[in-house]
Design a protein around this motif. Structure first.
Motif, PDB file in Angstrom:
ATOM      1  N   MET A   1       0.826  -1.304   0.038  1.00  0.00           N
ATOM      2  CA  MET A   1      -0.042  -0.251  -0.011  1.00  0.00           C
ATOM      3  C   MET A   1       0.676   0.998  -0.069  1.00  0.00           C
ATOM      4  N   LEU A   2       2.001   1.424   0.758  1.00  0.00           N
ATOM      5  CA  LEU A   2       2.871   2.393   0.912  1.00  0.00           C
ATOM      6  C   LEU A   2       3.484   2.554  -0.445  1.00  0.00           C
ATOM      7  N   VAL A   3       3.924   1.646  -1.222  1.00  0.00           N
ATOM      8  CA  VAL A   3       4.490   1.702  -2.356  1.00  0.00           C
ATOM      9  C   VAL A   3       3.549   2.166  -3.469  1.00  0.00           C
ATOM     10  N   ALA A   4       2.289   1.722  -3.459  1.00  0.00           N
ATOM     11  CA  ALA A   4       1.213   2.349  -4.119  1.00  0.00           C
ATOM     12  C   ALA A   4       1.089   3.874  -4.197  1.00  0.00           C
ATOM     13  N   ALA A   5       1.074   4.194  -2.796  1.00  0.00           N
ATOM     14  CA  ALA A   5       0.839   5.593  -2.492  1.00  0.00           C
ATOM     15  C   ALA A   5       2.110   6.658  -2.687  1.00  0.00           C
ATOM     16  N   GLY A   6       3.028   5.750  -3.358  1.00  0.00           N
ATOM     17  CA  GLY A   6       4.240   6.799  -3.835  1.00  0.00           C
ATOM     18  C   GLY A   6       5.479   6.965  -3.233  1.00  0.00           C
ATOM     19  N   VAL A   7       5.132   6.159  -1.774  1.00  0.00           N
ATOM     20  CA  VAL A   7       6.318   6.061  -0.903  1.00  0.00           C
ATOM     21  C   VAL A   7       7.531   5.344  -1.500  1.00  0.00           C
ATOM     22  N   ARG A   8       8.864   5.896  -1.438  1.00  0.00           N
ATOM     23  CA  ARG A   8      10.029   5.329  -2.208  1.00  0.00           C
ATOM     24  C   ARG A   8      11.246   4.658  -0.752  1.00  0.00           C
ATOM     25  N   GLY A   9      10.785   4.958   0.165  1.00  0.00           N
ATOM     26  CA  GLY A   9      11.491   4.510   1.427  1.00  0.00           C
ATOM     27  C   GLY A   9      10.777   3.990   2.373  1.00  0.00           C
ATOM     28  N   ILE A  10      11.174   2.782   3.071  1.00  0.00           N
ATOM     29  CA  ILE A  10      10.384   2.037   4.121  1.00  0.00           C
ATOM     30  C   ILE A  10      11.447   1.838   5.213  1.00  0.00           C
ATOM     31  N   LEU A  11      10.808   2.213   6.442  1.00  0.00           N
ATOM     32  CA  LEU A  11      11.509   1.824   7.478  1.00  0.00           C
ATOM     33  C   LEU A  11      10.633   0.730   8.318  1.00  0.00           C
TER      34      LEU A  11
ATOM     35  N   LYS B   1      11.419  -9.963   5.316  1.00  0.00           N
ATOM     36  CA  LYS B   1      11.815  -9.314   4.420  1.00  0.00           C
ATOM     37  C   LYS B   1      10.669  -8.918   3.638  1.00  0.00           C
ATOM     38  N   LEU B   2      10.543  -7.771   3.327  1.00  0.00           N
ATOM     39  CA  LEU B   2       9.703  -7.020   2.301  1.00  0.00           C
ATOM     40  C   LEU B   2      10.093  -7.134   0.938  1.00  0.00           C
ATOM     41  N   ARG B   3       8.999  -7.508   0.204  1.00  0.00           N
ATOM     42  CA  ARG B   3       9.268  -7.593  -1.229  1.00  0.00           C
ATOM     43  C   ARG B   3       8.663  -6.274  -1.931  1.00  0.00           C
ATOM     44  N   VAL B   4       9.717  -5.454  -2.437  1.00  0.00           N
ATOM     45  CA  VAL B   4       9.183  -4.114  -2.957  1.00  0.00           C
ATOM     46  C   VAL B   4       9.839  -4.040  -4.491  1.00  0.00           C
ATOM     47  N   PRO B   5       9.107  -3.129  -5.454  1.00  0.00           N
ATOM     48  CA  PRO B   5       9.818  -2.956  -6.585  1.00  0.00           C
ATOM     49  C   PRO B   5      11.159  -2.169  -6.590  1.00  0.00           C
ATOM     50  N   GLU B   6      11.679  -2.374  -7.671  1.00  0.00           N
ATOM     51  CA  GLU B   6      13.008  -1.673  -7.829  1.00  0.00           C
ATOM     52  C   GLU B   6      12.794  -0.081  -7.524  1.00  0.00           C
ATOM     53  N   GLY B   7      13.789   0.470  -6.950  1.00  0.00           N
ATOM     54  CA  GLY B   7      13.601   1.761  -6.613  1.00  0.00           C
ATOM     55  C   GLY B   7      13.064   2.119  -5.325  1.00  0.00           C
ATOM     56  N   VAL B   8      12.582   1.183  -4.551  1.00  0.00           N
ATOM     57  CA  VAL B   8      12.038   1.632  -3.370  1.00  0.00           C
ATOM     58  C   VAL B   8      13.177   0.951  -2.426  1.00  0.00           C
TER      59      VAL B   8
ATOM     60  N   VAL C   1      14.504  -0.316   1.307  1.00  0.00           N
ATOM     61  CA  VAL C   1      13.910  -0.694   2.626  1.00  0.00           C
ATOM     62  C   VAL C   1      14.809  -0.763   3.531  1.00  0.00           C
ATOM     63  N   ARG C   2      14.765  -0.560   4.941  1.00  0.00           N
ATOM     64  CA  ARG C   2      15.849  -0.732   5.943  1.00  0.00           C
ATOM     65  C   ARG C   2      14.843  -1.402   7.087  1.00  0.00           C
TER      66      ARG C   2
ATOM     67  N   ARG D   1      17.843  -0.548  -6.941  1.00  0.00           N
ATOM     68  CA  ARG D   1      18.424  -0.536  -5.368  1.00  0.00           C
ATOM     69  C   ARG D   1      16.942  -1.170  -4.791  1.00  0.00           C
ATOM     70  N   ALA D   2      16.845  -2.335  -4.671  1.00  0.00           N
ATOM     71  CA  ALA D   2      15.550  -2.935  -4.197  1.00  0.00           C
ATOM     72  C   ALA D   2      15.666  -2.999  -2.779  1.00  0.00           C
ATOM     73  N   GLY D   3      14.915  -3.497  -1.952  1.00  0.00           N
ATOM     74  CA  GLY D   3      15.028  -3.625  -0.482  1.00  0.00           C
ATOM     75  C   GLY D   3      16.133  -4.234  -0.227  1.00  0.00           C
ATOM     76  N   GLU D   4      16.665  -4.297   1.087  1.00  0.00           N
ATOM     77  CA  GLU D   4      17.610  -4.954   1.690  1.00  0.00           C
ATOM     78  C   GLU D   4      16.994  -6.272   2.188  1.00  0.00           C
TER      79      GLU D   4
END
Ligand SMILES: NC(=O)c1ccc[n+]([C@@H]2O[C@H](COP(=O)([O-])OP(=O)(O)OC[C@H]3O[C@@H](n4cnc5c(N)ncnc54)[C@H](O)[C@@H]3O)[C@@H](O)[C@H]2O)c1
Ligand SMILES: NC(=O)c1ccc[n+]([C@@H]2O[C@H](COP(=O)([O-])OP(=O)(O)OC[C@H]3O[C@@H](n4cnc5c(N)ncnc54)[C@H](O)[C@@H]3O)[C@@H](O)[C@H]2O)c1
Lengths: 213, 213
Positions: free
Chosen positions: A159-169, A175-182, A184-185, B210-213
DNA sequence: CGTTCCTTGTGAAAACGTTCACCTGCGGCT
DNA sequence: AGCCGCAGGTGAACGTTTTCACAAGGAACG
């Protein structure tokens, strides 16, 4: 584009923190040696790290505290403010909201979401907790914090990615699966405990060395 | 004694977590490839990591889930319980106390300390908050958690070490000085934010890998 | 029993990160 | 000015971690 190692970036944060302290103490210049000393780093490492981004020092003198501070701010992207959404208004979420340190560094939590009817509508640290279903409508956000139970984490990340977020803490141990360009820490405290447990198990029975500082 | 890299230990925690899941799903065997897949690791890395500690698999078959789980438990020191003291019963401290996950992995918070008169004496999650001055008298503790403001962190670390603690989980954004033989892991959330900020600043505009870590 | 298809364990190579050593530039001092 | 000591920048050496590639073990099957 050039890539920088994660460790270098971490150390930049360290340097930045030291510079803030030294700045507050009124120091004008600082050498790589002194900059290294406060944390556990060699002076060569400091110079190497900084050299990836430019030449900020002056031979024979060291670095100008104010100038280097400004440069590192810019490198780390701290010369602006970031709009952050927090998802999960539970224990960790509440602790994060209460913490002023983030705001001090330019991270503004501007929205809080939860799925529980008990929490939605409540005010937490001057922010009204919104229902998670409102997340897609919440304007311009650059980063998200996931403080939900682990089972909800991936869904919230999507949902966050869909909302345009490019950084997730992420505080959920997964382990989260996110598209390239996002980016995650993940902060995984259980893993830190396990790392300690391992370290202590390894040294078990070993001769107790004297506390050489 | 041989030393193992921090990254290897971290990954062992990952493997352990995957094994718990897979075990719950009733799987009997698992290959290094499948073990790697769930996290973001290669199968060669998995085999290499495990090979540092022994030969746990069988060629052609993979690893026995239950067996490998037991082995990793032992390696990480999770085949016992650890007595943990928490110092600082503030926001983070309260969140940690409320979290059941630590207990599930064998980490028992058995004492809580604070310096504030407001908090001392209150009961938090079935534990009475004690005055920090009582720390030296609190029996047999193996690990400490520091959740105090940064200015108190070093002093608290010294007290924990004096009390016999050999592992410290530190939430204060500061490098702690401890004697040899004491392990410290610092969780620095501001640094994580800064790392995200850097990553986002780097990729501004252009989409890059740069995908998620 | 031989063939086939898996998968581990591990040396060797490659990639990556850190440390070393030294050259250069700068201010201060005589 | 000329010399000295200090300190940054940086290529090269070094050490560590990751990836590669493959020999060897094991099961299944006709
Ligand atoms: N509390 C800790 O000290 C601690 C320690 C280590 C890890 N964690 C991890 O942090 C996460 C949060 O822990 P916590 O202790 O704050 O949990 P918590 O139960 O106190 O809070 C979780 C919150 O998330 C909300 N939530 C659940 N599903 C949601 C959804 N789909 N969308 C939005 N909100 C949702 C819940 O209503 C609740 O308010 C967990 O993944 C946990 O494993 C916590
Ligand atoms: N809350 C967060 O989200 C967050 C985020 C990042 C970092 N941190 C760090 O975590 C630490 C704790 O943060 P917090 O938000 O829980 O702070 P807090 O102020 O809510 O709690 C700190 C507690 O420590 C106690 N304390 C102070 N001095 C003490 C001493 N000498 N001995 C024992 N107890 C003492 C205080 O009485 C208080 O109860 C801080 O160092 C902070 O920088 C917190």
């Amino acid at each position: 584009m050039k890539r920088f190692s994660e460790s270098t970036v971490r150390r930049l944060s360290h340097y930045y923190r030291v510079l803030e302290e030294v700045h507050a103490e009124g120091q004008r210049m600082i050498s790589s040696h002194l900059l290294a000393e406060r944390e556990d780093i060699t002076s060569a490492q400091v110079r190497k790290d900084l050299s990836y981004f430019g030449s900020f020092g002056r031979r024979g003198l060291g670095y100008n505290v104010e100038h280097l501070r400004t440069e590192i701010r810019a490198i780390l992207g701290l010369d602006r403010r970031w709009r952050v959404a927090l998802v999960g208004a539970g224990h960790i979420g509440a602790a994060l909201l209460a913490y002023r340190g983030f705001r001090d560094q330019g991270f503004d939590v501007v929205a809080v979401f939860d799925s529980s009817a008990e929490r939605v509508g409540k005010t937490l640290d001057e922010l009204v907790v919104q229902d998670i279903s409102k997340l897609p409508e919440c304007g311009d956000i650059e980063m998200g914090v996931i403080a939900t139970p682990v089972r909800a984490a991936q869904e919230v990340a999507d949902m966050l990615v869909a909302a345009g977020v490019r950084g997730i803490l992420n505080f959920a141990p997964r382990k989260l699966r996110v598209p390239e360009g996002v980016a995650v820490r993940t902060v995984d405290m259980t893993m830190e405990f396990e790392s300690l447990s391992f370290a202590l198990s390894q040294t078990r029975g070993k001769s107790r060395r004297r506390a050489g500082e």
